[in-house]
Design a protein around this motif. Structure first.
Motif, mmCIF file in Angstrom:
data_model
loop_
_atom_site.group_PDB
_atom_site.id
_atom_site.type_symbol
_atom_site.label_atom_id
_atom_site.label_comp_id
_atom_site.label_asym_id
_atom_site.label_seq_id
_atom_site.Cartn_x
_atom_site.Cartn_y
_atom_site.Cartn_z
ATOM 1 N N UNK A 1 -8.970 0.724 10.832
ATOM 2 C CA UNK A 1 -9.122 0.962 12.260
ATOM 3 C C UNK A 1 -8.702 -0.257 13.077
ATOM 4 N N UNK A 2 -9.189 -1.449 12.707
ATOM 5 C CA UNK A 2 -8.920 -2.642 13.501
ATOM 6 C C UNK A 2 -7.446 -2.971 13.614
ATOM 7 N N UNK A 3 -6.687 -2.755 12.532
ATOM 8 C CA UNK A 3 -5.256 -3.030 12.550
ATOM 9 C C UNK A 3 -4.437 -1.823 12.990
ATOM 10 N N UNK A 4 -5.099 -0.697 13.217
ATOM 11 C CA UNK A 4 -4.424 0.540 13.629
ATOM 12 C C UNK A 4 -3.341 0.927 12.616
ATOM 13 N N UNK A 5 -3.735 0.915 11.334
ATOM 14 C CA UNK A 5 -2.806 1.234 10.254
ATOM 15 C C UNK A 5 -3.376 2.336 9.371
ATOM 16 N N UNK A 6 -2.497 3.220 8.917
ATOM 17 C CA UNK A 6 -2.939 4.333 8.069
ATOM 18 C C UNK A 6 -3.157 3.896 6.625
ATOM 19 N N UNK A 7 -2.351 2.967 6.147
ATOM 20 C CA UNK A 7 -2.471 2.486 4.774
ATOM 21 C C UNK A 7 -2.382 0.977 4.772
ATOM 22 N N UNK B 1 0.832 -1.210 0.000
ATOM 23 C CA UNK B 1 0.000 0.000 0.000
ATOM 24 C C UNK B 1 0.861 1.252 0.000
ATOM 25 N N UNK B 2 1.910 1.260 0.805
ATOM 26 C CA UNK B 2 2.792 2.427 0.860
ATOM 27 C C UNK B 2 3.556 2.609 -0.450
ATOM 28 N N UNK B 3 4.006 1.512 -1.042
ATOM 29 C CA UNK B 3 4.763 1.583 -2.297
ATOM 30 C C UNK B 3 3.928 2.213 -3.406
ATOM 31 N N UNK B 4 2.698 1.735 -3.551
ATOM 32 C CA UNK B 4 1.838 2.248 -4.617
ATOM 33 C C UNK B 4 1.367 3.665 -4.311
ATOM 34 N N UNK B 5 1.092 3.943 -3.030
ATOM 35 C CA UNK B 5 0.691 5.297 -2.661
ATOM 36 C C UNK B 5 1.787 6.302 -2.922
ATOM 37 N N UNK C 1 -10.945 2.418 -3.632
ATOM 38 C CA UNK C 1 -9.758 3.097 -4.165
ATOM 39 C C UNK C 1 -9.302 4.258 -3.291
ATOM 40 N N UNK C 2 -10.107 4.609 -2.274
ATOM 41 C CA UNK C 2 -9.802 5.765 -1.434
ATOM 42 C C UNK C 2 -8.935 5.364 -0.242
ATOM 43 N N UNK C 3 -8.054 6.259 0.125
ATOM 44 C CA UNK C 3 -7.123 6.025 1.232
ATOM 45 C C UNK C 3 -7.825 6.391 2.539
ATOM 46 N N UNK C 4 -8.392 5.391 3.217
ATOM 47 C CA UNK C 4 -9.182 5.623 4.428
ATOM 48 C C UNK C 4 -8.461 5.152 5.676
ATOM 49 N N UNK C 5 -7.753 4.047 5.589
ATOM 50 C CA UNK C 5 -7.072 3.489 6.752
ATOM 51 C C UNK C 5 -7.806 2.278 7.286
ATOM 52 N N UNK D 1 -4.853 1.914 -6.810
ATOM 53 C CA UNK D 1 -4.931 0.589 -6.197
ATOM 54 C C UNK D 1 -6.231 0.462 -5.433
ATOM 55 N N UNK D 2 -6.487 -0.730 -4.921
ATOM 56 C CA UNK D 2 -7.614 -0.963 -4.030
ATOM 57 C C UNK D 2 -7.088 -1.117 -2.615
ATOM 58 N N UNK D 3 -7.523 -0.234 -1.727
ATOM 59 C CA UNK D 3 -7.164 -0.329 -0.317
ATOM 60 C C UNK D 3 -8.151 -1.252 0.400
ATOM 61 N N UNK D 4 -7.702 -1.821 1.491
ATOM 62 C CA UNK D 4 -8.590 -2.543 2.397
ATOM 63 C C UNK D 4 -8.933 -1.564 3.509
ATOM 64 N N UNK D 5 -10.186 -1.148 3.559
ATOM 65 C CA UNK D 5 -10.605 -0.102 4.493
ATOM 66 C C UNK D 5 -11.429 -0.691 5.633
ATOM 67 N N UNK D 6 -11.243 -0.118 6.821
ATOM 68 C CA UNK D 6 -12.017 -0.515 7.989
ATOM 69 C C UNK D 6 -12.238 0.724 8.843
ATOM 70 N N UNK D 7 -13.497 1.148 8.930
ATOM 71 C CA UNK D 7 -13.817 2.369 9.659
ATOM 72 C C UNK D 7 -14.123 2.051 11.121
ATOM 73 N N UNK D 8 -14.024 3.070 11.971
ATOM 74 C CA UNK D 8 -14.309 2.868 13.393
ATOM 75 C C UNK D 8 -15.804 2.699 13.604
ATOM 76 N N UNK D 9 -16.211 2.103 14.732
ATOM 77 C CA UNK D 9 -17.636 1.848 14.973
ATOM 78 C C UNK D 9 -18.444 3.145 15.007
#
Length: 745
Positions: free
Chosen positions: A548-554, A463-467, A542-546, A473-481
């Motif tokens: 939440x569960x893994x506590x990762x920005x990308x 994710x960081x390399x492509x960003x 495709x959006x850079x959201x981050x 690219x397609x990000x794996x996104x997970x939003x907070x509750x």
């Protein structure tokens, strides 16, 4: 002077250690040093000239060894009626190994010149070196039908169970294979596909009662519309694929990469290796290699394989079968990183410091050879002091360095604080006949966590390399509750005697504190399940959201392109960003990323529901022999119509209908998630320990009906199916009114 091993000793070593076959490995094994290496080299050359060994790159291999999956050509039938074949991609200089084909009754007939993809097992026999079991004939792709067989006077017919099917299938008497009226059968089409009238089919498998074990996953496949038949054009593309040569790829064949998977894994899409960093500026640091099968080389943008993979979105896994995203020729053969076989890969070399933080990375497109295919349990046993003949050669140079790097990554993980849910994975064990023999919970070993941490690190690197390179690219996104789910979790926590911080930005470390506080209590499972239910559904975008569960920005999925289309898109992005070839992310791929993200997020959820439904049906079939037995469990849900209970022993979910709870009326409090008796004041809420009796188990639907016997250890004999016979006096666990805050399920 060091004694050079004899030719038989060398051949025996290579046979026993197929992944340690370089001249350096052989020298180390026999203690060859100095001038004696010249003599060893002479002996190896003699063995090569005599046809006993074949040199590939810098390694010597037994030229008679075949990979576990291969394409073969049928050579004929001998006088005893046995069918034999030969491998098509044989590179050895010795005699071509002979393969005895063992066909099942349901396998199609095969004759000379027929080609097939087979699974091979090495044997010691005077007439043949391998036994081949058919995966699929190449060049033929008959349509499969699942339906109920209906007998007729002279012929039968199959009524498909798929609701979308618009026609029945004619089955001649000679093709019914003993099928009885009302049986669920699997059949394949016979005759021309354009035949007028009712199409013809032949029965290839009798599954018996539609509610029987063998039918469970097939019913789920059809009910949820999961594509389980590859079109002919897709199979033709897959069959035309060939192995990859080195070319312009980086040569990684000498790197001792190994795969670590479940013991029954059929495909291997990731391999890893680690060693201490020799850079003096990074004292205590490590180098980690993760190599992933190069699926992008075979599945080109816009190809028929690509369109079918996108339509499927992912592979779907059931206890008895897998519905793959890619045909077997790719998923089980050319793209699978089998031991001792050269395979194309996209690899990343990552540099981490002593605290596990990634400080550098480099991606490459290479050609690798897995030095061993190990499973989790044997790797963990080796580290714990019980190595086997398979793991002993890798213990010091491969396995211990992997665990040393993992120890550093654990430090970084503790600092990052991803969500630490403790939810044991349930496994359903089946007999060869498809019957459930046991339901168990998998042990979580450090070997599992090691591979997970390596894969997470590689996904972050992608994710960081492509960003950084500005590549789509397609990000794996997970939003907070959301606020409502978070408030419901707070209510559950408070009712259980715990607390969750309020009035500040939610972080995973706060949830981890709650989970840790409850870990030694009777409410541990409840808090874990409630926390999981409060989480948003992860998805692709495709959006850079981050995350939440893994506590990762990308975060992006890169490590499983054999079974996930999202990973294939990331691979293509890497190919395009590094200009490795013409098979990178296409203009059409980029323009349709939003649509692709939604499609594969939907197919992922479809597979999850189908897998869950199948597990429920298997559990119901397993428990159907225990109707009337008592079980312990915990209330996992409350609705106006009844109470849901998760059983301790199997993890199965059953329902207690509200009508069976007592002789009074129970009012449903939606906010507090409680059923309350209007006369006794008895309150039944989430988290209470209960003892129940299994009243009914219906395998066809997966439903379990329970009867309440005890709540929190108190016998409740007054629970009957009749009402109106006076009040019930029972001191049940009450939920304080102060805890009845607004919440959602």
């Amino acid at each position: 002077m060091t004694q050079v091993p004899t030719k038989p000793q060398i051949l025996q070593w290579i046979a026993d250690n197929p992944s340690l076959t370089s001249k350096r490995d052989i020298s180390k094994a026999f203690g060859i040093k100095g001038a004696a290496r010249i003599d060893l080299k002479r002996v190896l050359r003699e063995l090569e000239a005599e046809g006993h060994l074949q040199k590939r790159s810098r390694s010597y291999t037994d030229p008679y060894t075949l990979p576990p999956v291969a394409v073969v050509e049928v050579t004929g039938i001998d006088a005893d009626g046995d069918l034999f074949a030969r491998p098509l991609q044989w590179k050895g200089e010795g005699n071509v190994p002979r393969i005895l084909m063992e066909l099942k009754a349901s396998d199609p007939a095969m004759g000379p010149s027929d080609q097939a993809l087979v699974r091979l097992q090495a044997v010691q026999d005077e007439t043949h070196e391998y036994i081949g079991r058919l995966i699929r004939r190449i060049g033929t792709n008959p349509k499969r039908i699942l339906g109920v067989y209906r007998a007729g006077a002279e012929a039968g017919r199959i009524v498909p169970i798929d609701k979308g099917a618009d026609r029945e299938w004619h089955v001649p008497a000679c093709a019914r294979e003993g099928a009885q009226d009302g049986e669920l059968v699997e059949a394949e089409q016979t005759g021309p596909k354009g035949r007028m009238g009712m199409p013809r089919a032949r029965v290839v498998a009798r599954l018996g009662d539609p509610g029987a074990a063998k039918a469970v996953s097939l019913i789920a496949i059809h009910q949820h519309g999961i594509p389980d038949h590859f079109p002919d054009a897709v199979m033709e593309e897959a069959d035309a694929a060939t192995p990859v040569d080195l070319g312009k790829r980086e040569d990684l064949r000498e790197l001792p990469l190994i795969t670590i998977d479940p013991h029954d894994a059929r495909d291997h899409d990731d391999a890893c290796f680690a060693h201490a960093d020799d850079d003096p500026k990074n004292s205590g640091g490590h180098i980690i290699w993760v190599a992933i099968a190069d699926v992008a080389h075979y599945v080109r943008p816009g190809s028929k394989l690509d369109r079918e993979a996108r339509r499927r979105g992912n592979s779907t896994y059931f206890p008895d079968r897998v519905v793959p995203m890619l045909p077997d020729r790719l998923s089980g053969d050319l793209c699978s990183l089998h031991e001792g076989v050269e395979r194309p890969c996209i690899a990343v070399r990552m540099q981490i410091d002593a605290s596990g933080e990634k400080i550098g990375q480099r991606f490459t497109r290479g050609l690798m050879k897995s030095h061993a295919s190990l499973h989790y349990e044997e790797v963990q046993a080796a580290i714990d002091g019980a190595p086997t003949d398979r793991t002993e050669p890798f213990l010091e140079d491969v396995l211990r360095p992997l665990y040393a790097a993992y120890d550093a990554l654990k430090t970084a993980r503790a600092s990052r604080q991803p969500l630490e849910l403790d939810l044991p994975e349930r496994t359903i064990q089946l007999s060869p006949e498809g019957e459930v023999t046991a339901v168990a919970f998998k042990d979580r070993l450090d070997a599992h966590r090691l591979i997970e941490e390596f894969m997470v690190l590689a996904n972050v690197a992608a994710a960081e390399e492509l960003g950084t390179r500005g590549q789509a690219l397609l990000y794996r996104a997970h939003e907070e509750p959301n606020a409502d789910k978070l408030e419901a979790l707070r209510d559950t926590a408070q009712a259980s005697g715990f607390s969750l911080a309020k009035g500040q930005v939610l972080q995973t470390r706060q949830l981890n504190k709650l989970l840790n506080d409850a870990s030694e209590s009777d409410f541990a499972e409840l808090i874990n399940m409630s926390t999981l239910r409060s989480m948003a559904q992860a998805y692709y975008t495709p959006k850079h959201i981050g995350h939440f569960g893994l506590a990762l920005k990308a975060y992006a999925h890169f490590t499983s392109p054999i079974r996930r289309y999202a990973d294939l898109i990331v691979h293509r992005g890497l190919v395009a960003a590094h200009k490795w070839g013409d098979d990178g992310l296409s203009v059409q791929d980029t323009e349709t990323l939003d649509d692709t993200a939604k499609l594969i997020s939907d197919t992922e959820r479809r597979s999850m529901v189908a897998e869950r439904d199948t597990s429920d049906r298997y559990l119901a079939a397993f428990l159907s022999n225990h109707v009337g037995a008592e079980f312990t469990g915990r209330i996992s849900g409350v609705q106006a119509f009844g109470v849901f209970v998760r059983l301790d022993e199997t993890g199965a979910d059953g329902m207690i209908p509200v009508r069976s709870l007592g002789r009074e009326y129970f009012r449903y409090d939606r906010d507090a998630q409680v059923l309350e008796g209007t006369e006794s004041g008895l309150q039944i809420g989430i988290g209470l320990r209960v003892t129940v009796k299994l009243a009914a188990a219906v395998p066809v639907t997966g439903g379990l009906t329970l009867e309440m016997l005890k709540i929190d250890g108190a016998v409740t004999k007054q629970f009957t199916k009749r009402r109106g016979k006076g009040p019930v006096r029972h001191k049940g666990k009450r939920v304080k009114k102060s805890t009845r805050r607004r919440s959602t399920k």
